[in-house]
Design a protein around this motif. Structure first.
Motif, PDB file in Angstrom:
ATOM      1  N   LYS A   3       0.838  -1.194   0.000  1.00 40.94           N
ATOM      2  CA  LYS A   3       0.000   0.000   0.000  1.00 40.94           C
ATOM      3  C   LYS A   3       0.871   1.242   0.000  1.00 40.94           C
ATOM      4  O   LYS A   3       1.912   1.290   0.655  1.00 40.94           O
ATOM      5  N   SER A   4       0.409   2.252  -0.740  1.00 42.19           N
ATOM      6  CA  SER A   4       1.108   3.532  -0.828  1.00 42.19           C
ATOM      7  C   SER A   4       0.151   4.657  -0.472  1.00 42.19           C
ATOM      8  O   SER A   4      -0.951   4.739  -1.021  1.00 42.19           O
ATOM      9  N   MET A   6      -0.058   8.968   0.205  1.00 43.90           N
ATOM     10  CA  MET A   6       0.568  10.289   0.122  1.00 43.90           C
ATOM     11  C   MET A   6      -0.182  11.218   1.060  1.00 43.90           C
ATOM     12  O   MET A   6      -1.416  11.218   1.085  1.00 43.90           O
ATOM     13  N   TYR A  51       5.419  10.595   1.957  1.00 41.32           N
ATOM     14  CA  TYR A  51       5.011   9.288   1.451  1.00 41.32           C
ATOM     15  C   TYR A  51       5.058   8.272   2.589  1.00 41.32           C
ATOM     16  O   TYR A  51       5.995   8.263   3.379  1.00 41.32           O
ATOM     17  N   LYS A  53       4.686   4.098   2.754  1.00 37.89           N
ATOM     18  CA  LYS A  53       4.471   2.828   2.062  1.00 37.89           C
ATOM     19  C   LYS A  53       4.581   1.711   3.077  1.00 37.89           C
ATOM     20  O   LYS A  53       5.456   1.734   3.943  1.00 37.89           O
ATOM     21  N   VAL A  64       6.524   7.326  -3.731  1.00 40.99           N
ATOM     22  CA  VAL A  64       5.324   6.943  -4.477  1.00 40.99           C
ATOM     23  C   VAL A  64       5.370   7.661  -5.821  1.00 40.99           C
ATOM     24  O   VAL A  64       5.526   8.878  -5.873  1.00 40.99           O
ATOM     25  N   ASN A  65       5.254   6.903  -6.894  1.00 46.90           N
ATOM     26  CA  ASN A  65       5.280   7.489  -8.235  1.00 46.90           C
ATOM     27  C   ASN A  65       3.867   7.750  -8.748  1.00 46.90           C
ATOM     28  O   ASN A  65       2.883   7.274  -8.173  1.00 46.90           O
ATOM     29  N   GLU A  68       0.436   5.488  -8.458  1.00 49.89           N
ATOM     30  CA  GLU A  68       0.699   4.411  -7.496  1.00 49.89           C
ATOM     31  C   GLU A  68       0.007   4.557  -6.145  1.00 49.89           C
ATOM     32  O   GLU A  68      -0.055   3.595  -5.384  1.00 49.89           O
ATOM     33  N   ALA A  69      -0.513   5.710  -5.815  1.00 47.44           N
ATOM     34  CA  ALA A  69      -1.066   5.935  -4.471  1.00 47.44           C
ATOM     35  C   ALA A  69      -2.422   5.263  -4.301  1.00 47.44           C
ATOM     36  O   ALA A  69      -3.337   5.484  -5.087  1.00 47.44           O
ATOM     37  N   ASP A  70      -2.524   4.445  -3.268  1.00 45.30           N
ATOM     38  CA  ASP A  70      -3.812   3.850  -2.912  1.00 45.30           C
ATOM     39  C   ASP A  70      -4.690   4.878  -2.213  1.00 45.30           C
ATOM     40  O   ASP A  70      -5.915   4.810  -2.278  1.00 45.30           O
ATOM     41  N   LYS A  88      -4.003   5.883  -7.756  1.00 45.85           N
ATOM     42  CA  LYS A  88      -4.363   4.715  -8.551  1.00 45.85           C
ATOM     43  C   LYS A  88      -5.796   4.871  -9.050  1.00 45.85           C
ATOM     44  O   LYS A  88      -6.594   5.576  -8.433  1.00 45.85           O
TER      45      LYS A  88
END
Length: 191
Positions: A3-4, A6, A51, A53, A64-65, A68-70, A88
Motif C-alpha cells: 500500500k502507498s 501520500m 510518502y 508505504k 510513491v510514483n 501508485e497511491a492507494d 491509482k
C-alpha cells in the motif's frame, strides 16, 4: 499486499504528525513501513508531501510514483488537485475542504481555482470531503485539523480504532492528548 499513501498539504498544517501517526498504526499491525521525510517548502505556507508505504514484505523505498497511491490524504483542496495524478485508478482521496491561498495568489499573480471539489468529483475518484478545520475548532484548536483528518482516514484504512488511539498516545505530547482524542473522534464521525 503493498500500500502507498501520500499526505499532501501546506507547511504548518501538521502533515509530519499525521505521517508519524500512520506509521505507528501500520507498524502495530505488523507491516514493514517506510515514511519519507517531508518534501517541499515545509515552512508555513509552502507545498509539502510525505510518502508512507507499507507491505507484508520488505519495503525498500517510501517514494510513491504517479499512478501508485492507494490513498491521498490532502490537508487543502488545491494540494489535492496538484497531486491527484499520483492516485491509482481505484484509489481514494480524503480531503480537508479548506482553501489556503499559495503565494502567487496572495501576491496577485494568480487566481485560486474555482470549484476544485467539484472538479475532483468529476474525475470519478473515491473522494471524501471533510470540514476538518471546523471540526478541529470544535475540538478546541484549529491546530488539530491534522488529527481530525486522521480520524476520517481511520474509516478508509482497515486498522482497529485501538491502534489509532495508541498512535495518538505515542505521537502527541501529553498536554494535548485530550484535545487530539476529541479531534480524532470528530473526524471518525465523517463516514
Amino acid at each position: 499486499m503493498n500500500k502507498s499513501v501520500m499526505i499532501v498539504g501546506v507547511g504548518g498544517q501538521g502533515s509530519l504528525l499525521a505521517s508519524k501517526m500512520l506509521g505507528h498504526v501500520v507498524m502495530q499491525a505488523g507491516y514493514d513501513v517506510k515514511v519519507s521525510e517531508v518534501h517541499g517548502m515545509s515552512q508555513r505556507g509552502g507545498s509539502v508531501v510525505t510518502y508512507v508505504k507499507y507491505s507484508d514484505e520488505k519495503v525498500w523505498s517510501p517514494v510513491v510514483n504517479e499512478g501508485e497511491a492507494d490513498l491521498i490524504i490532502s490537508f487543502e483542496l488545491l494540494e489535492a488537485a496538484r497531486w491527484i495524478s499520483f492516485l491509482k485508478k481505484d484509489g481514494a482521496v480524503v480531503v480537508n475542504n479548506q482553501e489556503i491561498a499559495p503565494m502567487p495568489v496572495i501576491n496577485g499573480t494568480a487566481v485560486y481555482p474555482e470549484n476544485i471539489a467539484g472538479k475532483l468529483s468529476d474525475l470519478s475518484v473515491n473522494i471524501k470531503l471533510v470540514d476538518a478545520l471546523k471540526l478541529a475548532e470544535e475540538a478546541g484548536s484549529a491546530k488539530a485539523t491534522n488529527v481530525v483528518l486522521m480520524g476520517a482516514v481511520s474509516n478508509v484504512l482497515d486498522f482497529p480504532e485501538e491502534m489509532w488511539q495508541k498512535a495518538i498516545d505515542e505521537c502527541v505530547p501529553s498536554k494535548f492528548l485530550e484535545l487530539n482524542r476529541k479531534a480524532f473522534a470528530l473526524g471518525r464521525q465523517c463516514r
